[in-house]
Design an enzyme around this catalytic site. Structure first.
Site, PDB file in Angstrom:
ATOM      1  N   ASN A 266      25.708  37.054  43.027  1.00  0.00           N
ATOM      2  CA  ASN A 266      26.557  36.003  42.062  1.00  0.00           C
ATOM      3  C   ASN A 266      26.908  35.072  43.107  1.00  0.00           C
ATOM      4  O   ASN A 266      27.887  35.016  43.984  1.00  0.00           O
ATOM      5  CB  ASN A 266      28.026  37.158  41.738  1.00  0.00           C
ATOM      6  CG  ASN A 266      28.938  35.984  40.819  1.00  0.00           C
ATOM      7  OD1 ASN A 266      28.570  34.827  40.744  1.00  0.00           O
ATOM      8  ND2 ASN A 266      30.212  36.394  40.896  1.00  0.00           N
ATOM      9  N   TRP A 267      26.324  33.907  42.832  1.00  0.00           N
ATOM     10  CA  TRP A 267      26.434  32.583  43.521  1.00  0.00           C
ATOM     11  C   TRP A 267      27.742  31.962  43.387  1.00  0.00           C
ATOM     12  O   TRP A 267      28.018  30.926  44.064  1.00  0.00           O
ATOM     13  CB  TRP A 267      25.185  31.861  43.307  1.00  0.00           C
ATOM     14  CG  TRP A 267      24.077  32.431  44.174  1.00  0.00           C
ATOM     15  CD1 TRP A 267      23.809  33.457  44.893  1.00  0.00           C
ATOM     16  CD2 TRP A 267      22.730  31.424  44.310  1.00  0.00           C
ATOM     17  NE1 TRP A 267      22.698  33.697  45.361  1.00  0.00           N
ATOM     18  CE2 TRP A 267      22.017  32.452  45.028  1.00  0.00           C
ATOM     19  CE3 TRP A 267      22.229  30.413  43.730  1.00  0.00           C
ATOM     20  CZ2 TRP A 267      20.619  32.108  45.115  1.00  0.00           C
ATOM     21  CZ3 TRP A 267      20.885  30.163  44.079  1.00  0.00           C
ATOM     22  CH2 TRP A 267      19.892  30.824  44.847  1.00  0.00           C
ATOM     23  N   LYS A 268      28.241  32.102  42.193  1.00  0.00           N
ATOM     24  CA  LYS A 268      29.340  31.435  41.760  1.00  0.00           C
ATOM     25  C   LYS A 268      29.138  29.880  41.846  1.00  0.00           C
ATOM     26  O   LYS A 268      28.073  29.647  41.601  1.00  0.00           O
ATOM     27  CB  LYS A 268      30.670  31.707  42.812  1.00  0.00           C
ATOM     28  CG  LYS A 268      31.011  33.266  42.770  1.00  0.00           C
ATOM     29  CD  LYS A 268      32.104  33.685  43.419  1.00  0.00           C
ATOM     30  CE  LYS A 268      32.287  35.250  43.594  1.00  0.00           C
ATOM     31  NZ  LYS A 268      33.518  35.746  43.978  1.00  0.00           N
TER      32      LYS A 268
ATOM     33  N   HIS B 258      34.611  38.011  34.333  1.00  0.00           N
ATOM     34  CA  HIS B 258      34.487  38.195  35.780  1.00  0.00           C
ATOM     35  C   HIS B 258      36.059  37.864  36.098  1.00  0.00           C
ATOM     36  O   HIS B 258      36.681  37.000  35.378  1.00  0.00           O
ATOM     37  CB  HIS B 258      33.809  36.993  36.671  1.00  0.00           C
ATOM     38  CG  HIS B 258      33.785  37.118  38.095  1.00  0.00           C
ATOM     39  ND1 HIS B 258      34.765  36.556  38.703  1.00  0.00           N
ATOM     40  CD2 HIS B 258      33.018  37.818  39.036  1.00  0.00           C
ATOM     41  CE1 HIS B 258      34.546  36.862  40.279  1.00  0.00           C
ATOM     42  NE2 HIS B 258      33.490  37.672  40.113  1.00  0.00           N
TER      43      HIS B 258
ATOM     44  N   GLU C  98      37.634  35.977  38.049  1.00  0.00           N
ATOM     45  CA  GLU C  98      37.949  34.576  38.312  1.00  0.00           C
ATOM     46  C   GLU C  98      38.034  33.739  36.886  1.00  0.00           C
ATOM     47  O   GLU C  98      38.879  32.887  36.793  1.00  0.00           O
ATOM     48  CB  GLU C  98      36.816  33.798  39.204  1.00  0.00           C
ATOM     49  CG  GLU C  98      36.838  34.077  40.560  1.00  0.00           C
ATOM     50  CD  GLU C  98      35.939  34.341  41.660  1.00  0.00           C
ATOM     51  OE1 GLU C  98      34.770  33.666  41.053  1.00  0.00           O
ATOM     52  OE2 GLU C  98      35.647  35.019  42.695  1.00  0.00           O
TER      53      GLU C  98
ATOM     54  N   GLU D 117      35.204  45.559  39.682  1.00  0.00           N
ATOM     55  CA  GLU D 117      35.548  44.554  40.958  1.00  0.00           C
ATOM     56  C   GLU D 117      36.974  44.561  41.029  1.00  0.00           C
ATOM     57  O   GLU D 117      37.603  43.942  40.191  1.00  0.00           O
ATOM     58  CB  GLU D 117      35.019  43.278  40.606  1.00  0.00           C
ATOM     59  CG  GLU D 117      33.430  43.205  40.615  1.00  0.00           C
ATOM     60  CD  GLU D 117      33.026  41.865  40.738  1.00  0.00           C
ATOM     61  OE1 GLU D 117      32.400  41.687  41.760  1.00  0.00           O
ATOM     62  OE2 GLU D 117      33.349  40.613  39.890  1.00  0.00           O
TER      63      GLU D 117
ATOM     64  N   GLY E  89      36.185  38.578  47.597  1.00  0.00           N
ATOM     65  CA  GLY E  89      36.370  37.516  48.598  1.00  0.00           C
ATOM     66  C   GLY E  89      37.471  37.679  49.845  1.00  0.00           C
ATOM     67  O   GLY E  89      37.741  36.595  50.445  1.00  0.00           O
TER      68      GLY E  89
ATOM     69  N   SER F 230      33.542  42.338  48.162  1.00  0.00           N
ATOM     70  CA  SER F 230      33.233  42.104  49.654  1.00  0.00           C
ATOM     71  C   SER F 230      32.234  43.279  50.122  1.00  0.00           C
ATOM     72  O   SER F 230      32.392  43.928  51.271  1.00  0.00           O
ATOM     73  CB  SER F 230      34.469  42.514  50.399  1.00  0.00           C
ATOM     74  OG  SER F 230      35.506  41.395  50.387  1.00  0.00           O
TER      75      SER F 230
ATOM     76  N   GLY G 229      28.926  38.735  46.099  1.00  0.00           N
ATOM     77  CA  GLY G 229      29.582  37.321  45.934  1.00  0.00           C
ATOM     78  C   GLY G 229      29.158  36.734  47.234  1.00  0.00           C
ATOM     79  O   GLY G 229      27.858  36.317  47.657  1.00  0.00           O
ATOM     80  N   GLY G 230      30.030  36.618  48.307  1.00  0.00           N
ATOM     81  CA  GLY G 230      29.645  35.636  49.441  1.00  0.00           C
ATOM     82  C   GLY G 230      28.497  36.139  50.322  1.00  0.00           C
ATOM     83  O   GLY G 230      28.002  35.183  50.713  1.00  0.00           O
TER      84      GLY G 230
HETATM   85  P1  PGA Z   1      32.459  38.965  46.787  1.00  0.00           P
HETATM   86  O1  PGA Z   1      32.355  38.606  45.521  1.00  0.00           O
HETATM   87  O2  PGA Z   1      31.413  39.600  47.297  1.00  0.00           O
HETATM   88  O3  PGA Z   1      32.536  37.555  47.779  1.00  0.00           O
HETATM   89  O4  PGA Z   1      33.734  39.710  47.261  1.00  0.00           O
HETATM   90  C1  PGA Z   1      32.211  39.618  44.473  1.00  0.00           C
HETATM   91  C2  PGA Z   1      32.187  38.863  43.097  1.00  0.00           C
HETATM   92  O5  PGA Z   1      33.095  38.187  42.893  1.00  0.00           O
HETATM   93  O6  PGA Z   1      31.453  39.157  42.239  1.00  0.00           O
END
Ligand code: PGA
Length: 256
Positions: free
Chosen positions: A9-11, A96, A98, A168, A174, A214, A235-236
């Site tokens: 997930n590149w956001k 998600h 966010e 999640e 994050g 994470s 994500g990250g």
């Molecule tokens: P993260 O994000 O790996 O940076 O914690 C995961 C996500 O939000 O899908």
């Protein structure tokens, strides 16, 4: 056997040219991928370039990060399921944390999106997870049960097996603080029990439940060894192609 699914997930990161350089590096390192499924989920603007770059890589799929539930109309700034389908997108992240926290998406909105995605032939990556406050208040099961029941309301038994659930925990996204494999497994097993209640044991057994929050190369293998963890939403650590490739390799190692 549920095939594990690793999704990046590149956001809101990487322009089209950055994405193309990423993909070139990823492509040169990834080699054969047979035992797990890999999905790269860039921003909307980068989808067409990545779809064409991944054409010769059957095990790599491209996804989207969001969509609107209506088919078309006066919804300035939104993207429909059929627009995504027309780009050969297979997966779409819905609900998600966010989106829920920063853009006001409720369980009801997420449910409309899930049903619209399935109707259009897209596979939702349906995200759920508790906040730290909810966990500290002992409400993990209450929150997960509500999110699953409301988010998947009205979805047919047949469609349920098309869905990927992503558990999640918000406090792990994050933050560098991952759920322990035991904490994650406990939540995943609970989610599967709710899926059994809203469908059947056979259907619930087919549904893949990813862990997200994470995920890094170092913690992937142990997480992926848990019985009810069927992949990761990353994500990250997916923003560096080498790190995402290492995560895929660790997930493959967990199958051995
Ligand atoms: P993260 O994000 O790996 O940076 O914690 C995961 C996500 O939000 O899908």
């Amino acid at each position: 056997m549920r095939k594990k699914i690793l999704a990046a997930n590149w956001k809101m990161n990487l322009t089209q040219s950055e994405a193309e350089s990423y993909f070139a590096a990823f492509n040169s390192e990834i080699g054969e991928v047979d035992d797990v499924e890999v999905v790269i989920i860039p921003s909307f603007t980068t989808i067409p370039a990545l779809v064409s770059a991944s054409e010769k890589m059957p095990s790599i799929r491209i996804g989207a990060q969001n969509m609107h539930w209506e088919k078309s109309g006066a919804f300035t700034g939104e993207i429909s399921a059929s627009m995504l389908r027309a780009l050969f997108v297979k997966y779409v992240i819905l609900g998600h944390s966010e989106r829920r926290a920063l853009f006001g998406e409720t369980d009801e909105i997420v449910n409309r999106k899930v049903r619209a995605a399935l109707e259009a032939g897209l596979r939702p990556i349906f995200c759920i997870g508790e906040t730290l406050r909810e966990r500290d208040a002992g409400k993990v099961e209450e929150v997960l049960s509500r999110q699953v029941r409301l988010g998947l309301e009205g979805v047919s038994q047949k469609d349920l097996s098309e869905i990927v659930v992503a558990y999640e925990p918000c406090w792990a996204i994050g933050t560098g603080r991952t759920a322990t494999p035991a904490e994650a497994e406990q939540a995943h097993a609970y989610v599967r029990s709710i899926l059994t209640e809203i469908s059947t044991a056979t259907v619930a057994d087919r549904i893949r439940i990813q862990y997200g929050g994470s995920v890094k190369p170092d913690n992937t293998e142990e997480l992926m060894r848990q019985k009810d963890i069927d992949g990761a939403l990353v994500g990250g650590a997916s923003l560096d192609p080498r790190s995402f490739v290492r995560i895929i390799r660790r997930a493959e190692a967990a199958l051995k």
